[in-house]
Design an enzyme around this catalytic site. Sequence first.
Site, PDB file in Angstrom:
ATOM      1  N   HIS A  72      31.991  42.418  46.446  1.00 19.62           N
ATOM      2  CA  HIS A  72      33.028  42.536  45.420  1.00 19.62           C
ATOM      3  C   HIS A  72      32.377  42.647  44.046  1.00 19.62           C
ATOM      4  O   HIS A  72      31.679  41.735  43.601  1.00 19.62           O
ATOM      5  CB  HIS A  72      33.956  41.326  45.455  1.00 19.62           C
ATOM      6  N   TYR A 201      43.853  36.109  41.692  1.00 16.04           N
ATOM      7  CA  TYR A 201      44.196  34.754  41.274  1.00 16.04           C
ATOM      8  C   TYR A 201      45.454  34.850  40.414  1.00 16.04           C
ATOM      9  O   TYR A 201      45.436  35.489  39.358  1.00 16.04           O
ATOM     10  CB  TYR A 201      43.073  34.125  40.451  1.00 16.04           C
ATOM     11  N   PRO A 293      38.381  24.315  44.676  1.00 12.74           N
ATOM     12  CA  PRO A 293      37.961  25.606  45.236  1.00 12.74           C
ATOM     13  C   PRO A 293      38.276  26.813  44.360  1.00 12.74           C
ATOM     14  O   PRO A 293      37.873  27.924  44.697  1.00 12.74           O
ATOM     15  CB  PRO A 293      38.742  25.677  46.554  1.00 12.74           C
ATOM     16  N   LYS A 297      32.804  27.505  44.110  1.00 16.38           N
ATOM     17  CA  LYS A 297      31.465  27.015  43.788  1.00 16.38           C
ATOM     18  C   LYS A 297      30.898  26.012  44.798  1.00 16.38           C
ATOM     19  O   LYS A 297      29.706  25.686  44.735  1.00 16.38           O
ATOM     20  CB  LYS A 297      31.472  26.347  42.401  1.00 16.38           C
ATOM     21  N   TYR A 385      31.588  33.314  37.179  1.00 15.06           N
ATOM     22  CA  TYR A 385      32.120  33.559  38.514  1.00 15.06           C
ATOM     23  C   TYR A 385      31.021  34.033  39.476  1.00 15.06           C
ATOM     24  O   TYR A 385      30.940  33.570  40.614  1.00 15.06           O
ATOM     25  CB  TYR A 385      33.241  34.598  38.460  1.00 15.06           C
TER      26      TYR A 385
END
Length: 391
Positions: A72, A201, A293, A297, A385
């Site tokens: 991704h 998200y 979550p 991480k 991220y």
Amino acid sequence: MRTQVAIIGAGPAGLFLGHLLKRAGVDAVILERRDRAYVEGRVRAGVLEQVTVDLMERLDLGQRMRREGLVHGGTNLASDGDVFRIDMAELTGGSTVMVYGQQEVMKDLFDAAEARGVQIVFDAEDVHPQDIESDRPSVTWRENGVDKRLDCDFIAGCDGYHGVSRAAIPSDVLRTFERVYPFGWLGILAEVPPCDHELIYSNHERGFALASMRSPTRSRYYIQCGLDEKIEDWSDERFWDELCLRLGPEAGAKVIRGPSFEKSIAPLRSFVTEPMRHGRLFLAGDAAHIVPPTGAKGMNLAVSDVVMLSEALVEHFQDGSDAGVDHYSARALARVWKAERFSWWFTSLTHRFPDRDGFDRKMQVAELAYIKGSRAAQITLAENYVGLPLV
């Protein structure tokens, strides 16, 4: 029995550490209280940072990941249905993440451990670190009703939040920092294609939702729920309806529904204990820290811990230097706290908190709008991220 490093726990932290030490010629034995099927079957994280992907390659464990994993280069945020993309690869100079489930990582680690002679003792009951403040520590356990003892030079506690390692450190030495969130994640797995080729998200007035995947044909979806809610109250139909509502009309219209084959509710917390070393005992992974979550991480932090710990132990045994051993805790915690900060911030940005009012909701919406329109804000999000570099 004797070894150089006794590793308690055969989760990601323990197995990665075992492989790293084996490759460097350091003797280690891993003690695990469960069997392989139990450890390998736990449904956990699915997003690997660049650091974790690089380690898989370095250990020659990346063949199946390259074949089956999903690279991704970006991720998506949604605010009440308005979806916008963060181009992580472009914003970070090429860094990406890999969607490859923790269960698959564990299978690769276990298969290679067996082939390479990484020693694992399964079904080890009543494991206890002993004499950690001396120069002759040991670990005791019971195996098939017989008491066993492993003498060693160091002990690595990789046995998770509920393990025995952290409890072996005196209470007047440990400092604990914790934030318990007033909600959980209701998650499902379903054999249906994901609604998007990258994660979404979503911050919605009814609560958070996440659209993710494990493969091109298997989807992993989550919605925020109350801690008092019961799985049996959430039929598949109710879940799909709520998920599509929170994702918004654009993403929700792409959701393909199907029967779930796994459904669970997980509470969220931020947790760090300091120090991550006492005497001859080191903590790594969930034994020392937990992250919500939201930022993906958890396993990645365990990996960075054991990379640092392996470097310190190899330096001790091969060079006779304790510099890395002495600085392990401070070095690991510096990265842990940055990951904790990102996970806390991302959770606060995307979830509804029952004790917050309309002003707080407006601040979330405004911050999401700022991120959408600011390259600088997107760079900050993207570099956190994909994972900060090890230092």
